[in-house]
Design an enzyme around this catalytic site. Sequence first.
Site, mmCIF file in Angstrom:
data_model
loop_
_atom_site.group_PDB
_atom_site.id
_atom_site.type_symbol
_atom_site.label_atom_id
_atom_site.label_comp_id
_atom_site.label_asym_id
_atom_site.label_seq_id
_atom_site.Cartn_x
_atom_site.Cartn_y
_atom_site.Cartn_z
ATOM 1 N N ILE A 9 31.922 -60.149 -92.858
ATOM 2 C CA ILE A 9 30.637 -59.707 -92.275
ATOM 3 C C ILE A 9 29.854 -60.961 -92.327
ATOM 4 O O ILE A 9 29.099 -61.090 -91.414
ATOM 5 C CB ILE A 9 30.268 -58.624 -93.152
ATOM 6 C CG1 ILE A 9 31.300 -57.142 -93.296
ATOM 7 C CG2 ILE A 9 28.873 -57.974 -92.657
ATOM 8 C CD1 ILE A 9 30.921 -56.100 -94.400
ATOM 9 N N PHE A 57 26.717 -62.337 -99.386
ATOM 10 C CA PHE A 57 27.998 -61.423 -99.287
ATOM 11 C C PHE A 57 28.977 -61.905 -100.220
ATOM 12 O O PHE A 57 29.994 -61.482 -99.957
ATOM 13 C CB PHE A 57 28.376 -61.745 -97.860
ATOM 14 C CG PHE A 57 27.614 -61.442 -96.547
ATOM 15 C CD1 PHE A 57 27.488 -60.296 -96.167
ATOM 16 C CD2 PHE A 57 26.927 -62.590 -95.909
ATOM 17 C CE1 PHE A 57 26.922 -59.977 -94.975
ATOM 18 C CE2 PHE A 57 26.085 -62.221 -95.101
ATOM 19 C CZ PHE A 57 26.224 -60.979 -94.417
ATOM 20 N N ALA A 85 31.454 -61.990 -102.935
ATOM 21 C CA ALA A 85 31.879 -60.983 -103.622
ATOM 22 C C ALA A 85 33.317 -60.519 -103.298
ATOM 23 O O ALA A 85 33.863 -60.818 -102.537
ATOM 24 C CB ALA A 85 31.176 -59.796 -103.422
ATOM 25 N N TYR A 109 34.173 -51.918 -108.567
ATOM 26 C CA TYR A 109 33.536 -52.640 -107.064
ATOM 27 C C TYR A 109 32.236 -52.179 -106.980
ATOM 28 O O TYR A 109 31.311 -52.860 -106.989
ATOM 29 C CB TYR A 109 34.441 -52.506 -106.104
ATOM 30 C CG TYR A 109 33.742 -53.013 -104.740
ATOM 31 C CD1 TYR A 109 33.187 -54.086 -104.497
ATOM 32 C CD2 TYR A 109 33.501 -52.078 -103.605
ATOM 33 C CE1 TYR A 109 32.616 -54.276 -103.244
ATOM 34 C CE2 TYR A 109 32.959 -52.448 -102.490
ATOM 35 C CZ TYR A 109 32.332 -53.448 -102.405
ATOM 36 O OH TYR A 109 31.918 -53.826 -101.188
ATOM 37 N N ASN A 150 31.956 -47.993 -93.503
ATOM 38 C CA ASN A 150 33.044 -48.749 -93.131
ATOM 39 C C ASN A 150 32.823 -49.840 -92.092
ATOM 40 O O ASN A 150 33.003 -49.493 -90.741
ATOM 41 C CB ASN A 150 34.136 -47.644 -93.111
ATOM 42 C CG ASN A 150 34.767 -46.811 -94.223
ATOM 43 O OD1 ASN A 150 33.893 -46.203 -94.708
ATOM 44 N ND2 ASN A 150 35.898 -47.077 -94.512
ATOM 45 N N LEU A 165 42.122 -49.632 -93.001
ATOM 46 C CA LEU A 165 42.830 -48.791 -91.921
ATOM 47 C C LEU A 165 42.963 -49.138 -90.593
ATOM 48 O O LEU A 165 43.944 -49.392 -90.333
ATOM 49 C CB LEU A 165 42.044 -47.318 -92.068
ATOM 50 C CG LEU A 165 42.990 -46.519 -90.975
ATOM 51 C CD1 LEU A 165 43.921 -45.902 -91.606
ATOM 52 C CD2 LEU A 165 41.723 -45.035 -90.678
ATOM 53 N N ILE A 187 49.372 -42.323 -93.584
ATOM 54 C CA ILE A 187 48.186 -41.394 -93.849
ATOM 55 C C ILE A 187 48.104 -41.114 -95.130
ATOM 56 O O ILE A 187 49.036 -40.588 -95.610
ATOM 57 C CB ILE A 187 48.144 -40.427 -92.938
ATOM 58 C CG1 ILE A 187 48.404 -40.557 -91.519
ATOM 59 C CG2 ILE A 187 46.847 -39.481 -93.179
ATOM 60 C CD1 ILE A 187 48.235 -39.279 -90.463
ATOM 61 N N ASP A 238 39.471 -41.508 -103.418
ATOM 62 C CA ASP A 238 39.044 -41.348 -101.781
ATOM 63 C C ASP A 238 38.388 -39.832 -101.714
ATOM 64 O O ASP A 238 39.111 -39.024 -101.675
ATOM 65 C CB ASP A 238 40.212 -41.180 -100.996
ATOM 66 C CG ASP A 238 40.626 -42.600 -100.347
ATOM 67 O OD1 ASP A 238 39.784 -43.631 -100.514
ATOM 68 O OD2 ASP A 238 41.729 -42.990 -99.952
HETATM 69 N N1 UDP Z 1 44.009 -44.992 -95.061
HETATM 70 C C1 UDP Z 1 44.975 -44.304 -94.814
HETATM 71 N N2 UDP Z 1 46.182 -45.296 -94.796
HETATM 72 C C2 UDP Z 1 45.882 -46.659 -95.038
HETATM 73 C C3 UDP Z 1 44.765 -47.252 -95.165
HETATM 74 C C4 UDP Z 1 43.383 -46.351 -95.393
HETATM 75 O O1 UDP Z 1 45.062 -43.337 -94.667
HETATM 76 O O2 UDP Z 1 47.110 -47.340 -94.858
HETATM 77 C C5 UDP Z 1 42.736 -44.137 -95.252
HETATM 78 C C6 UDP Z 1 41.923 -44.146 -96.655
HETATM 79 O O3 UDP Z 1 42.299 -43.155 -97.408
HETATM 80 C C7 UDP Z 1 40.404 -43.966 -96.164
HETATM 81 C C8 UDP Z 1 40.121 -44.159 -94.731
HETATM 82 O O4 UDP Z 1 41.768 -44.424 -94.342
HETATM 83 O O5 UDP Z 1 40.145 -42.346 -96.264
HETATM 84 C C9 UDP Z 1 39.757 -45.562 -94.705
HETATM 85 O O6 UDP Z 1 40.174 -46.436 -95.666
HETATM 86 P P1 UDP Z 1 39.953 -48.120 -95.778
HETATM 87 O O7 UDP Z 1 40.716 -48.491 -97.095
HETATM 88 O O8 UDP Z 1 39.908 -48.778 -94.416
HETATM 89 O O9 UDP Z 1 38.276 -48.042 -96.256
HETATM 90 P P2 UDP Z 1 37.503 -47.317 -97.559
HETATM 91 O O10 UDP Z 1 36.991 -45.860 -96.913
HETATM 92 O O11 UDP Z 1 38.430 -46.937 -98.608
HETATM 93 O O12 UDP Z 1 36.427 -48.311 -97.793
#
Ligand code: UDP
Length: 325
Positions: free
Chosen positions: A12, A73, A75, A141, A170, A190, A207, A285
């Site tokens: 970012i 930023f 971190a 975090y 996100n 993701l 997933i 999550d």
């Molecule tokens: N996710 C997933 N498979 C992956 C990585 C992430 O299903 O290989 C899901 C994760 O469980 C969340 C969403 O994708 O619901 C976004 O995850 P990410 O790590 O990108 O961002 P976060 O929401 O954790 O900050």
Amino acid sequence: MKILVCGGAGYIGSHTVKELLDKGYEVVVVDSLETGHKKAVDERAVLCIGNISDGTFLENVFAKHNIDAVIDFAAYSLVGESVKEPAKYFENNVGGTLSLLSKMREHNVKYIVFSSTAATYGEPENIPILETDKTLPTNPYGESKLCVEKILRWFDEAYGVKYSVLRYFNAAGADPDGEIGESHTPETHLIPLILDAASGKRESICIFGTDYPTEDGTCIRDYIHVTDLADAHIRALEYLKQGGESTCFNLGNGNGDSVRHVIEVVKQVTGKEFIVKEEKRRAGDPPMLIGSATKAEKVLGWRPQYAEIGTIVEHAWKWHEKKMY
Ligand code: UDP
């Protein structure tokens, strides 16, 4: 106006540096390059390599450059790692920013835009999430970012440091020109992981959880284009310079996409087929995170330009295909 961007070689940060330069600001980037990339830093910026926890290094930067305001930023940002190594996160994320704030005091720099996160909320009590909702992080975090938010409040009261805290949902996508983009090692996010599957760099995408209380059973997130985030930082900075009160803003699109939907969008945008596996839930999550950015719209006049998930994925794919770092 000269802006110090700490962590300006990161995802970012680098997009914000580009946007600042395009708008005519002078930019000094400080980055340890531990997770950032030298190539991500625009050649028009001055790059100083070092850590914000290092007071002597920071003193040199502040003494050499007449800094008007800071955007921070710098971190660590891996949620899973933060649970295993909280000390690393508090030392770096809280300690580093405290060292930066002390240097700002010494040099009478009064404005800071601070990079925070929706992880400060923890399990949301309402959807969409408002800035006034309770903050109860579920990982170190998010807690480390919330600690800094609290420090900022007291620094404002005692020393008159004016801050804008930006809580991102996100972050996704890439520079529409395709010059810079997302590159993490290891990659845990993701969209880049799905793109790795689409380009054959990974065998499949998994997933994490298909039994959530959502329409298709997968998690819903609010994906916000990184260039829209960059734009919000500049608005937040201008707001402070014009005498705006210290406060925090959510930055999101106000709508959500499920993991399954994002996978479908990647298939459409790239025209590629790949294996999709289903696994159990990833710890920590929440089923749904969607932010209300009404306050940023009202106060900063901020409106995402690239709100469509299709556009976000298109830009991320353009970067992914020629990824230079
Ligand atoms: N996710 C997933 N498979 C992956 C990585 C992430 O299903 O290989 C899901 C994760 O469980 C969340 C969403 O994708 O619901 C976004 O995850 P990410 O790590 O990108 O961002 P976060 O929401 O954790 O900050």
